[in-house]
Design a protein around this motif. Structure first.
Motif, PDB file in Angstrom:
ATOM      1  N   GLY A 162       0.666  -1.350   0.141  1.00  0.00           N
ATOM      2  CA  GLY A 162      -0.078   0.080   0.021  1.00  0.00           C
ATOM      3  C   GLY A 162       0.623   1.069  -0.150  1.00  0.00           C
ATOM      4  O   GLY A 162       0.198   2.271   0.412  1.00  0.00           O
ATOM      5  N   GLY A 163       2.178   1.215  -0.315  1.00  0.00           N
ATOM      6  CA  GLY A 163       2.931   2.311  -0.342  1.00  0.00           C
ATOM      7  C   GLY A 163       2.675   3.205  -1.608  1.00  0.00           C
ATOM      8  O   GLY A 163       2.150   2.841  -2.549  1.00  0.00           O
ATOM      9  N   SER A 164       3.593   4.251  -1.708  1.00  0.00           N
ATOM     10  CA  SER A 164       3.430   4.900  -2.873  1.00  0.00           C
ATOM     11  C   SER A 164       4.727   5.931  -3.020  1.00  0.00           C
ATOM     12  O   SER A 164       5.291   6.075  -2.207  1.00  0.00           O
ATOM     13  CB  SER A 164       2.269   6.217  -2.965  1.00  0.00           C
ATOM     14  N   MET A 165       5.042   6.246  -4.327  1.00  0.00           N
ATOM     15  CA  MET A 165       6.066   6.967  -4.693  1.00  0.00           C
ATOM     16  C   MET A 165       5.851   8.205  -5.723  1.00  0.00           C
ATOM     17  O   MET A 165       5.362   7.814  -6.827  1.00  0.00           O
ATOM     18  CB  MET A 165       7.439   6.165  -5.268  1.00  0.00           C
ATOM     19  N   THR A 166       5.758   9.246  -5.198  1.00  0.00           N
ATOM     20  CA  THR A 166       5.474  10.749  -6.089  1.00  0.00           C
ATOM     21  C   THR A 166       6.856  11.234  -6.307  1.00  0.00           C
ATOM     22  O   THR A 166       7.562  11.548  -5.681  1.00  0.00           O
ATOM     23  CB  THR A 166       4.747  11.394  -5.224  1.00  0.00           C
ATOM     24  N   ASP A 167       7.000  11.226  -7.692  1.00  0.00           N
ATOM     25  CA  ASP A 167       8.122  12.075  -8.394  1.00  0.00           C
ATOM     26  C   ASP A 167       7.807  13.530  -8.684  1.00  0.00           C
ATOM     27  O   ASP A 167       6.764  13.973  -9.200  1.00  0.00           O
ATOM     28  CB  ASP A 167       8.671  11.361  -9.602  1.00  0.00           C
ATOM     29  N   LEU A 168       8.683  14.411  -8.353  1.00  0.00           N
ATOM     30  CA  LEU A 168       8.764  15.659  -8.763  1.00  0.00           C
ATOM     31  C   LEU A 168      10.084  15.992  -9.298  1.00  0.00           C
ATOM     32  O   LEU A 168      11.144  16.705  -8.964  1.00  0.00           O
ATOM     33  CB  LEU A 168       8.655  16.713  -7.577  1.00  0.00           C
ATOM     34  N   PRO A 169      10.384  15.645 -10.633  1.00  0.00           N
ATOM     35  CA  PRO A 169      11.570  15.928 -11.491  1.00  0.00           C
ATOM     36  C   PRO A 169      11.335  17.480 -11.875  1.00  0.00           C
ATOM     37  O   PRO A 169      10.541  18.138 -12.049  1.00  0.00           O
ATOM     38  CB  PRO A 169      11.474  15.148 -12.805  1.00  0.00           C
ATOM     39  N   ILE A 170      12.855  18.129 -11.861  1.00  0.00           N
ATOM     40  CA  ILE A 170      12.927  19.482 -12.070  1.00  0.00           C
ATOM     41  C   ILE A 170      13.687  19.461 -13.506  1.00  0.00           C
ATOM     42  O   ILE A 170      14.808  18.815 -13.654  1.00  0.00           O
ATOM     43  CB  ILE A 170      13.728  20.311 -11.205  1.00  0.00           C
ATOM     44  N   VAL A 171      13.398  20.572 -14.293  1.00  0.00           N
ATOM     45  CA  VAL A 171      14.100  20.616 -15.497  1.00  0.00           C
ATOM     46  C   VAL A 171      14.204  22.141 -15.859  1.00  0.00           C
ATOM     47  O   VAL A 171      13.368  22.982 -15.769  1.00  0.00           O
ATOM     48  CB  VAL A 171      13.417  20.049 -16.577  1.00  0.00           C
ATOM     49  N   GLU A 172      15.323  22.400 -16.514  1.00  0.00           N
ATOM     50  CA  GLU A 172      15.596  23.865 -16.746  1.00  0.00           C
ATOM     51  C   GLU A 172      15.344  23.889 -18.176  1.00  0.00           C
ATOM     52  O   GLU A 172      15.728  23.356 -19.271  1.00  0.00           O
ATOM     53  CB  GLU A 172      16.980  24.201 -16.502  1.00  0.00           C
ATOM     54  N   THR A 173      14.730  25.089 -18.683  1.00  0.00           N
ATOM     55  CA  THR A 173      14.559  25.866 -19.963  1.00  0.00           C
ATOM     56  C   THR A 173      15.340  26.825 -20.182  1.00  0.00           C
ATOM     57  O   THR A 173      15.883  27.526 -19.114  1.00  0.00           O
ATOM     58  CB  THR A 173      13.253  25.992 -20.226  1.00  0.00           C
ATOM     59  N   GLN A 174      15.559  27.148 -21.432  1.00  0.00           N
ATOM     60  CA  GLN A 174      16.533  28.263 -21.969  1.00  0.00           C
ATOM     61  C   GLN A 174      15.471  29.389 -22.389  1.00  0.00           C
ATOM     62  O   GLN A 174      14.982  28.996 -23.558  1.00  0.00           O
ATOM     63  CB  GLN A 174      17.701  27.897 -23.182  1.00  0.00           C
ATOM     64  N   GLU A 175      15.417  30.650 -21.871  1.00  0.00           N
ATOM     65  CA  GLU A 175      14.484  31.788 -22.445  1.00  0.00           C
ATOM     66  C   GLU A 175      13.165  31.195 -22.735  1.00  0.00           C
ATOM     67  O   GLU A 175      12.394  31.413 -23.523  1.00  0.00           O
ATOM     68  CB  GLU A 175      15.045  32.008 -24.008  1.00  0.00           C
ATOM     69  N   GLY A 176      12.705  30.356 -21.716  1.00  0.00           N
ATOM     70  CA  GLY A 176      11.375  29.705 -21.682  1.00  0.00           C
ATOM     71  C   GLY A 176      10.823  28.898 -22.792  1.00  0.00           C
ATOM     72  O   GLY A 176       9.891  28.658 -22.856  1.00  0.00           O
ATOM     73  N   GLU A 177      11.796  28.204 -23.432  1.00  0.00           N
ATOM     74  CA  GLU A 177      11.474  27.451 -24.483  1.00  0.00           C
ATOM     75  C   GLU A 177      11.164  26.112 -24.115  1.00  0.00           C
ATOM     76  O   GLU A 177      11.967  25.385 -23.817  1.00  0.00           O
ATOM     77  CB  GLU A 177      12.692  27.370 -25.527  1.00  0.00           C
ATOM     78  N   ILE A 178      10.049  25.778 -23.829  1.00  0.00           N
ATOM     79  CA  ILE A 178       9.691  24.341 -23.423  1.00  0.00           C
ATOM     80  C   ILE A 178       9.751  23.254 -24.556  1.00  0.00           C
ATOM     81  O   ILE A 178       9.365  22.159 -24.199  1.00  0.00           O
ATOM     82  CB  ILE A 178       8.227  24.413 -23.042  1.00  0.00           C
ATOM     83  N   ALA A 179       9.989  23.605 -25.989  1.00  0.00           N
ATOM     84  CA  ALA A 179       9.872  22.945 -26.939  1.00  0.00           C
ATOM     85  C   ALA A 179      11.513  22.248 -27.189  1.00  0.00           C
ATOM     86  O   ALA A 179      11.760  21.591 -28.062  1.00  0.00           O
ATOM     87  CB  ALA A 179       9.267  23.465 -28.201  1.00  0.00           C
TER      88      ALA A 179
END
Length: 346
Positions: A162-179
């Motif tokens: 009954g346990g759980s694992m939640t992930d919060l990965p962080i990633v960096e963008t350059q000049e707000g470009e998410i593509a």
């Protein structure tokens, strides 16, 4: 514990939610606030620092220690001066620790800060090993490297502890470009993203979360029933307000209904602001949501809202309100607070 996330972009146990944005916009601050909010909730946290400067490592450890978060947290560090192999293995080590706890029936939270650095480290190792480079010189299996890490997050059934694992990965963008290549990969792997915008940050809206570009694919399934009922169409209404507000910049004359929507949107924007290192409980979320929906903030000057909220927080604590009580009781208590503070509801 963060108003804008818990209300409009809820995160559930076992979810993979990406924190994405340019450097210096508060991605790590959001992650630290999330860890602080787990105190007393029987959630074990793992904070993985990948390729970070020693000053950043010391600051992060100091903050968690200051708020007694180390009582339920483990920090895995592979700082910038560490060997590339150690930096590459750090997130897997953190994941293994969380899986150990999850297998024993505990809820866990893992922060990967950040996977952009991890991808660059893996690229460095692959080029040293003379593997064929692909797009932006990353190896062809960079997607599967991150997928097999993040897809370990889950909720186990009772038969498996009954346990759980939640992930919060962080990633960096350059000049707000998410593509870009790595952000796009991670967006496709995760269950949603929280996007931080530089224009919002410089305008003073903190946390600088762009609601239009942020999404949680779990949605209201992760929310408490009472908060889900109160938040309802709030995200859609807020996005419509942002569009309407654009017209006011050109001096357009608005109908009374549209003007009312803009006024309520400005109140909501002020309510969603929150200082760093100050996560709030679900009871306070419900209190301000009820107050907003009942029009209690309509007669309060925008500049006075932030000063009023700490008093509402204390009032909710002292009144003994809980999430199981009827909405009428919550409405009565919240209106009583505003009447006593000369902010009578409309």
């Amino acid at each position: 514990g963060i108003k804008i996330i818990d209300t409009l972009i809820p995160i559930g146990k076992g979810q993979r939610q990406l924190l994405i944005g340019d450097e210096g916009l508060g991605r790590s601050a959001l992650a630290i606030d999330t860890v602080l909010n787990q105190r007393g909730k029987n959630v074990y946290c793992v904070y993985v620092l990948i390729g970070q400067k020693r000053s950043t490592v010391v600051k992060t450890i100091g903050l968690l220690k200051e708020f007694n978060a180390l009582d339920y947290s483990v920090i895995v560090v592979a700082e910038a001066s560490a060997l590339p192999g150690l930096q590459f293995l750090a997130p897997y080590a953190g994941c293994a620790i969380a899986e150990h706890w999850m297998a024993r029936g505990h809820d866990t939270l893992v922060i990967y800060d950040d996977l952009s650095t991890h991808a660059k480290t893996y690229r460095e190792l692959s080029l040293l090993l003379r593997r064929p480079p692909g797009r932006e010189a990353y190896p062809g299996d960079i997607f599967s490297v991150h997928a097999r890490l993040l897809e370990r997050s889950t909720c186990l059934n009772a038969a498996h502890g009954g346990g759980s694992m939640t992930d919060l990965p962080i990633v960096e963008t350059q000049e707000g470009e998410i593509a870009d290549y790595i952000p796009t990969n991670l967006i496709s792997i995760t269950d949603g993203q929280i996007y931080l915008d530089r224009d919002l940050f410089t305008s003073g809206f903190r946390p600088a979360i762009d609601i239009g570009k942020s999404v949680s694919r779990i949605g209201g399934q992760a929310q408490l029933a009472s908060i889900k009922t109160e938040s309802g169409r709030m995200k859609l209404d807020y996005l419509q307000f942002l569009e309407l507000e654009m017209f006011t910049r050109f001096g357009a004359k608005l109908e009374p209904g549209m003007q009312n929507a803009i006024n309520r949107g400005r109140i909501l924007r002020e309510l969603l602001k929150q200082d760093q290192l100050s996560p709030v409980p679900a009871e306070f979320h419900l209190a301000w949501l009820v107050g907003f929906n009942d029009g209690c903030f309509n007669d309060v000057a925008i500049e006075n809202i932030s000063a009023l909220l700490p008093g509402l927080h204390r009032y909710v604590k002292e009144s003994g309100l809980n999430l199981d009580m009827e909405r009428d009781r919550w409405s009565q208590e919240v209106k009583s607070f505003f009447i006593n503070n000369k902010g009578q509801p409309a």
